[in-house]
Enzyme design. Sequence first.
Site, PDB file in Angstrom:
ATOM      1  N   ASP A   1     -17.332   2.665  57.742  1.00 45.81           N
ATOM      2  CA  ASP A   1     -17.235   2.964  56.311  1.00 45.81           C
ATOM      3  C   ASP A   1     -15.777   2.764  55.920  1.00 45.81           C
ATOM      4  O   ASP A   1     -14.883   3.383  56.519  1.00 45.81           O
ATOM      5  CB  ASP A   1     -17.652   4.409  56.024  1.00 45.81           C
ATOM      6  CG  ASP A   1     -19.159   4.587  56.057  1.00 45.81           C
ATOM      7  OD1 ASP A   1     -19.883   3.611  55.818  1.00 45.81           O
ATOM      8  OD2 ASP A   1     -19.614   5.710  56.341  1.00 45.81           O
TER       9      ASP A   1
ATOM     10  N   ASP B   1     -30.117   4.793  50.703  1.00 42.12           N
ATOM     11  CA  ASP B   1     -29.627   6.155  50.875  1.00 42.12           C
ATOM     12  C   ASP B   1     -30.680   7.091  50.287  1.00 42.12           C
ATOM     13  O   ASP B   1     -30.906   7.084  49.080  1.00 42.12           O
ATOM     14  CB  ASP B   1     -28.285   6.347  50.165  1.00 42.12           C
ATOM     15  CG  ASP B   1     -27.177   5.518  50.793  1.00 42.12           C
ATOM     16  OD1 ASP B   1     -27.187   5.371  52.026  1.00 42.12           O
ATOM     17  OD2 ASP B   1     -26.309   5.005  50.061  1.00 42.12           O
TER      18      ASP B   1
END
Length: 254
Positions: free
Chosen positions: A11, A130
């Site tokens: 990330d 997500d």
Amino acid sequence: MLKKRIIICLDVKDGRTTKGVKFRDNRDIGDPVEMAAEYYKQGVDELVFYDIMASARGRGPILDLIARVASQVFIPFCVGGGIGTIDDIRSTILAGAEKISLNSQAVKNPGLIKEGARIFGNQCIVLGMDAAKDDSTPSGYRIYINGGRVKTELDAREWAQKAVSLGAGEIVLNSIDTDGVGQGYELTLTRMISEAVDVPVIASGGAGVTQHLADAFTKGRADAALIATMVHSGKYTVGQIKRELADDGIAVRL
């Protein structure tokens, strides 16, 4: 038997690798280029690079950083974050990515999945999802976008099936509820999506020990497992994880 894949996620925020818990309290943990090179040496099967702020800030992918990471790894490399047009997909592939992850942008413009798959092939288009538990939806899970900050009206199972029908060749399924917690993947969600689509599903969010990956492959029916904290913390190496999985009878590339 197809071997199960181990995928490491980087990330990235402001050019640095970051890690949070349930998409919050992110902290800087290193240089993504150096980390990519190290994980490649350790034998990771694939690498995923997510620019976690690109969509929220309304900008495209950081091509120079993507190119620098790609120069260090000779394995499948997937990039996500801020990819909102066919030109973005093309430029990211030219920078060195083999796969493109569409998450928030796919929700805002589902046609991007179809057009991307038509031009670059289904194997190139990965749906990033997500999802969080929500009993008011048909499947019990709702889709969120913009790094988990924005709730949508999409049901997780319905969205997965629609995206695959449009041309997504793979799904990275991230559970917001378990992300970064280290207590295991959300197996109910993982199995539900794995059984609902006919493309590979990558479990994401929550791995803390090797047994969690084994559970994702067996109980969750996942084709691959995405990890971050386990290796970023130095608790495990890729080789150690693979050896433990192999000892457990799970087919991995050693």
